[in-house]
Write a protein that holds these residues in place. Structure first.
Motif, PDB file in Angstrom:
ATOM      1  N   LEU A  55      -4.359   5.021   7.961  1.00  0.00           N
ATOM      2  CA  LEU A  55      -4.279   6.451   7.691  1.00  0.00           C
ATOM      3  C   LEU A  55      -4.047   6.820   6.139  1.00  0.00           C
ATOM      4  O   LEU A  55      -4.210   7.987   5.619  1.00  0.00           O
ATOM      5  CB  LEU A  55      -2.807   6.615   8.454  1.00  0.00           C
ATOM      6  CG  LEU A  55      -2.893   7.035   9.996  1.00  0.00           C
ATOM      7  CD1 LEU A  55      -1.748   7.076  10.592  1.00  0.00           C
ATOM      8  CD2 LEU A  55      -3.857   8.008  10.323  1.00  0.00           C
ATOM      9  N   PHE A  56      -3.475   5.869   5.434  1.00  0.00           N
ATOM     10  CA  PHE A  56      -3.423   5.957   4.219  1.00  0.00           C
ATOM     11  C   PHE A  56      -4.685   5.954   3.414  1.00  0.00           C
ATOM     12  O   PHE A  56      -4.743   6.836   2.516  1.00  0.00           O
ATOM     13  CB  PHE A  56      -2.565   4.590   3.448  1.00  0.00           C
ATOM     14  CG  PHE A  56      -1.080   4.917   3.298  1.00  0.00           C
ATOM     15  CD1 PHE A  56      -0.738   5.336   2.001  1.00  0.00           C
ATOM     16  CD2 PHE A  56      -0.235   4.758   4.136  1.00  0.00           C
ATOM     17  CE1 PHE A  56       0.730   5.432   1.836  1.00  0.00           C
ATOM     18  CE2 PHE A  56       0.933   4.761   3.961  1.00  0.00           C
ATOM     19  CZ  PHE A  56       1.668   5.428   2.738  1.00  0.00           C
ATOM     20  N   LYS A  57      -5.559   5.107   3.809  1.00  0.00           N
ATOM     21  CA  LYS A  57      -7.001   5.430   3.088  1.00  0.00           C
ATOM     22  C   LYS A  57      -7.705   6.819   3.494  1.00  0.00           C
ATOM     23  O   LYS A  57      -8.212   7.166   2.382  1.00  0.00           O
ATOM     24  CB  LYS A  57      -8.045   4.291   3.899  1.00  0.00           C
ATOM     25  CG  LYS A  57      -7.548   2.898   3.621  1.00  0.00           C
ATOM     26  CD  LYS A  57      -8.210   1.897   4.097  1.00  0.00           C
ATOM     27  CE  LYS A  57      -8.147   0.454   3.972  1.00  0.00           C
ATOM     28  NZ  LYS A  57      -8.896  -0.624   4.765  1.00  0.00           N
ATOM     29  N   ARG A  58      -7.366   7.253   4.711  1.00  0.00           N
ATOM     30  CA  ARG A  58      -8.008   8.431   4.826  1.00  0.00           C
ATOM     31  C   ARG A  58      -7.209   9.862   4.376  1.00  0.00           C
ATOM     32  O   ARG A  58      -7.867  10.670   4.159  1.00  0.00           O
ATOM     33  CB  ARG A  58      -7.946   8.768   6.600  1.00  0.00           C
ATOM     34  CG  ARG A  58      -8.654   7.727   7.308  1.00  0.00           C
ATOM     35  CD  ARG A  58      -8.741   8.078   8.579  1.00  0.00           C
ATOM     36  NE  ARG A  58      -9.444   7.016   9.439  1.00  0.00           N
ATOM     37  CZ  ARG A  58     -10.167   7.151  10.646  1.00  0.00           C
ATOM     38  NH1 ARG A  58      -9.725   8.165  11.201  1.00  0.00           N
ATOM     39  NH2 ARG A  58     -10.854   6.071  11.178  1.00  0.00           N
ATOM     40  N   SER A  59      -5.794   9.562   3.855  1.00  0.00           N
ATOM     41  CA  SER A  59      -5.425  10.599   3.345  1.00  0.00           C
ATOM     42  C   SER A  59      -5.559  10.831   1.955  1.00  0.00           C
ATOM     43  O   SER A  59      -5.533  12.079   1.295  1.00  0.00           O
ATOM     44  CB  SER A  59      -3.701  10.196   3.313  1.00  0.00           C
ATOM     45  OG  SER A  59      -3.374   9.145   2.046  1.00  0.00           O
ATOM     46  N   GLY A  60      -6.285  10.073   1.318  1.00  0.00           N
ATOM     47  CA  GLY A  60      -6.738  10.268  -0.266  1.00  0.00           C
ATOM     48  C   GLY A  60      -5.776  10.155  -1.226  1.00  0.00           C
ATOM     49  O   GLY A  60      -5.997  10.427  -2.445  1.00  0.00           O
ATOM     50  N   VAL A  61      -4.351   9.629  -0.801  1.00  0.00           N
ATOM     51  CA  VAL A  61      -3.447   9.714  -1.779  1.00  0.00           C
ATOM     52  C   VAL A  61      -3.407   8.388  -2.588  1.00  0.00           C
ATOM     53  O   VAL A  61      -4.111   7.424  -2.043  1.00  0.00           O
ATOM     54  CB  VAL A  61      -2.003   9.815  -1.098  1.00  0.00           C
ATOM     55  CG1 VAL A  61      -1.966  11.425  -0.335  1.00  0.00           C
ATOM     56  CG2 VAL A  61      -1.446   8.671  -0.433  1.00  0.00           C
ATOM     57  N   PHE A  63      -1.696   5.059  -3.653  1.00  0.00           N
ATOM     58  CA  PHE A  63      -0.729   4.295  -3.136  1.00  0.00           C
ATOM     59  C   PHE A  63      -0.812   2.784  -3.363  1.00  0.00           C
ATOM     60  O   PHE A  63      -1.801   2.321  -3.881  1.00  0.00           O
ATOM     61  CB  PHE A  63      -0.937   4.453  -1.354  1.00  0.00           C
ATOM     62  CG  PHE A  63      -2.014   3.787  -0.690  1.00  0.00           C
ATOM     63  CD1 PHE A  63      -1.893   2.579  -0.240  1.00  0.00           C
ATOM     64  CD2 PHE A  63      -3.212   4.551  -0.888  1.00  0.00           C
ATOM     65  CE1 PHE A  63      -2.904   1.991   0.358  1.00  0.00           C
ATOM     66  CE2 PHE A  63      -4.338   3.970  -0.056  1.00  0.00           C
ATOM     67  CZ  PHE A  63      -4.302   2.732   0.569  1.00  0.00           C
ATOM     68  N   GLU A  64       0.248   2.153  -3.005  1.00  0.00           N
ATOM     69  CA  GLU A  64       0.254   0.698  -3.349  1.00  0.00           C
ATOM     70  C   GLU A  64       0.550  -0.007  -1.909  1.00  0.00           C
ATOM     71  O   GLU A  64       1.115   0.965  -0.822  1.00  0.00           O
ATOM     72  CB  GLU A  64       1.237   0.202  -4.199  1.00  0.00           C
ATOM     73  CG  GLU A  64       0.957   0.809  -5.701  1.00  0.00           C
ATOM     74  CD  GLU A  64       2.128   0.516  -6.555  1.00  0.00           C
ATOM     75  OE1 GLU A  64       3.273  -0.508  -6.201  1.00  0.00           O
ATOM     76  OE2 GLU A  64       2.237   0.987  -7.621  1.00  0.00           O
ATOM     77  N   LYS A  83      -6.368 -11.366   4.563  1.00  0.00           N
ATOM     78  CA  LYS A  83      -7.864 -10.989   4.472  1.00  0.00           C
ATOM     79  C   LYS A  83      -7.677  -9.569   3.993  1.00  0.00           C
ATOM     80  O   LYS A  83      -8.507  -8.872   3.473  1.00  0.00           O
ATOM     81  CB  LYS A  83      -8.321 -11.027   5.825  1.00  0.00           C
ATOM     82  CG  LYS A  83      -9.560 -10.484   6.124  1.00  0.00           C
ATOM     83  CD  LYS A  83      -9.867 -10.515   7.530  1.00  0.00           C
ATOM     84  CE  LYS A  83     -11.295  -9.903   7.843  1.00  0.00           C
ATOM     85  NZ  LYS A  83     -11.839 -10.023   9.141  1.00  0.00           N
ATOM     86  N   LYS A  84      -6.859  -8.688   4.546  1.00  0.00           N
ATOM     87  CA  LYS A  84      -6.651  -7.447   4.433  1.00  0.00           C
ATOM     88  C   LYS A  84      -6.488  -7.030   2.852  1.00  0.00           C
ATOM     89  O   LYS A  84      -6.926  -5.880   2.279  1.00  0.00           O
ATOM     90  CB  LYS A  84      -5.545  -6.658   5.264  1.00  0.00           C
ATOM     91  CG  LYS A  84      -5.893  -6.477   6.745  1.00  0.00           C
ATOM     92  CD  LYS A  84      -6.647  -5.371   7.070  1.00  0.00           C
ATOM     93  CE  LYS A  84      -7.008  -5.398   8.736  1.00  0.00           C
ATOM     94  NZ  LYS A  84      -7.482  -3.839   8.925  1.00  0.00           N
ATOM     95  N   CYS A  91     -10.846  -2.765  -3.624  1.00  0.00           N
ATOM     96  CA  CYS A  91     -11.134  -1.065  -3.533  1.00  0.00           C
ATOM     97  C   CYS A  91     -10.330  -0.671  -4.723  1.00  0.00           C
ATOM     98  O   CYS A  91     -10.180   0.552  -4.674  1.00  0.00           O
ATOM     99  CB  CYS A  91     -10.912  -0.617  -2.291  1.00  0.00           C
ATOM    100  SG  CYS A  91     -11.786  -0.888  -0.727  1.00  0.00           S
ATOM    101  N   GLY A  92      -9.647  -1.556  -5.278  1.00  0.00           N
ATOM    102  CA  GLY A  92      -8.720  -1.002  -6.621  1.00  0.00           C
ATOM    103  C   GLY A  92      -7.562  -0.493  -6.439  1.00  0.00           C
ATOM    104  O   GLY A  92      -6.797  -0.031  -7.120  1.00  0.00           O
ATOM    105  N   THR A  93      -6.819  -0.984  -5.284  1.00  0.00           N
ATOM    106  CA  THR A  93      -5.604  -0.752  -4.600  1.00  0.00           C
ATOM    107  C   THR A  93      -4.546  -1.799  -4.949  1.00  0.00           C
ATOM    108  O   THR A  93      -4.954  -2.876  -4.612  1.00  0.00           O
ATOM    109  CB  THR A  93      -5.306  -0.111  -3.362  1.00  0.00           C
ATOM    110  OG1 THR A  93      -6.116   1.213  -3.295  1.00  0.00           O
ATOM    111  CG2 THR A  93      -3.985   0.259  -3.045  1.00  0.00           C
TER     112      THR A  93
END
Length: 312
Positions: A55-61, A63-64, A83-84, A91-93
């Protein structure tokens, strides 16, 4: 809002997803405004964490991601988290795994038990305080807490401020200062927030079925322990897991031996500290059986070994 066809309850699924993402976006705005730092997605390696992360990925905000290494997670959980986190970092997060400390010194469950002088229990959950809840101080975090998981969590809200005591906590039923609120208390609220940990629970109203529907429909990679019959993937031996602990120790006997060694060291400390009144337990194994709720008592006869019943 897009409509998913051919999926039972698709409108409900999209509504839950949309509402959760809106909560994340609002919390992100509040985090950046009040703390000057991105919202933190806490990650434990369980199914709820995987849903929150997606959901965080889809939100576009911005985040850490943060994980508190408990030292008593199953190997499969540890590997799943690693792994995650590799995928997230590519992805740069920012993704951080925090190792536990106690009184400024690195620790583990096995060193914590002797220092505390008692096994962790439902009433004395010092392990959670030290191993899980010390991270992300003075930050705005997101968790996978859900009402559907327990009666205790039914009192939780979508937004919370965590203080040192229960009286300091603010839930969704109380007023929370938003960015566009004009109030004489505004500055005071902002200063208070910087001294506390704020929490958003985006999937607070998701049911168990909603979690798995989302994971399966969106093809989300999840912890393999769920395919081995596990309903929860927390710390091995957690007193909150009740009878399922026997399965955990059957599958992971090394953890049982580690607990028994820690209980042995705990007893050594107690005997040295209370020479006039030593504990009744004779060994770490006795402590383990008591801790697990074993009803067998010392001196119970064995029908075979004592000759009452023939093995033939």
């Amino acid at each position: 809002m897009a409509t998913v066809t051919g999926y039972p309850g698709s409108f409900q699924k999209m509504d839950l997803e949309h509402k959760a993402i809106e909560r994340i976006k609002m919390a992100s705005d509040m985090s950046l405004h009040h703390y000057g730092l991105p919202l933190v997605c806490t990650y434990s390696g369980g199914k709820d964490s995987d849903v929150i992360l997606e959901l965080f990925k889809r939100s576009g905000v911005q985040f850490e991601v943060h994980n508190s290494h408990t030292t008593v997670d199953a190997p499969q959980t540890v590997y799943h988290i690693r792994k995650k986190f590799r995928e997230i970092e590519l992805c740069g997060t920012k993704a951080e795994i925090q190792m536990p400390t106690y009184k400024g010194v690195p620790c583990s469950m096995w060193t914590l038990i002797p220092q505390k002088g008692m096994p962790p229990s439902r009433l004395m959950r010092y392990c959670c305080v030290v191993l899980k809840e010390t991270g992300c101080a003075n930050r705005f975090i997101a968790t996978g807490v859900r009402w559907d998981e327990s009666n205790a969590r039914a009192e939780r809200g979508a937004y919370e401020v965590i203080g040192k005591t229960k009286a300091d906590m603010i839930t969704a039923t109380d007023e929370i200062m938003l960015m566009n609120d004009n109030s004489i208390k505004r500055t005071m609220t902002e200063n208070c927030m910087r001294k506390n940990k704020m929490v958003v629970n985006p999937i607070i109203d998701w049911r168990h079925r909603d979690i798995w529907d989302f994971i399966q429909s969106e093809h989300i990679d999840y912890n393999p322990l769920y395919d081995c019959g596990y309903k929860r993937v927390g710390c091995i031996g957690c007193p909150m897991a009740a009878k399922s602990r026997w399965k955990e120790f059957s599958d992971f006997p090394t953890y049982q031996r580690a607990y028994i060694r820690a209980f042995d060291k705990m007893l050594e400390g107690l005997k040295a500290r209370w020479k006039d009144k030593p504990p009744k337990w004779k060994s770490g194994y006795d402590v383990f059986l008591w801790w697990m709720g074993d009803k067998n008592v010392e001196g119970q006869m064995d029908l075979f070994e004592d000759g009452f019943v023939s093995e033939n």
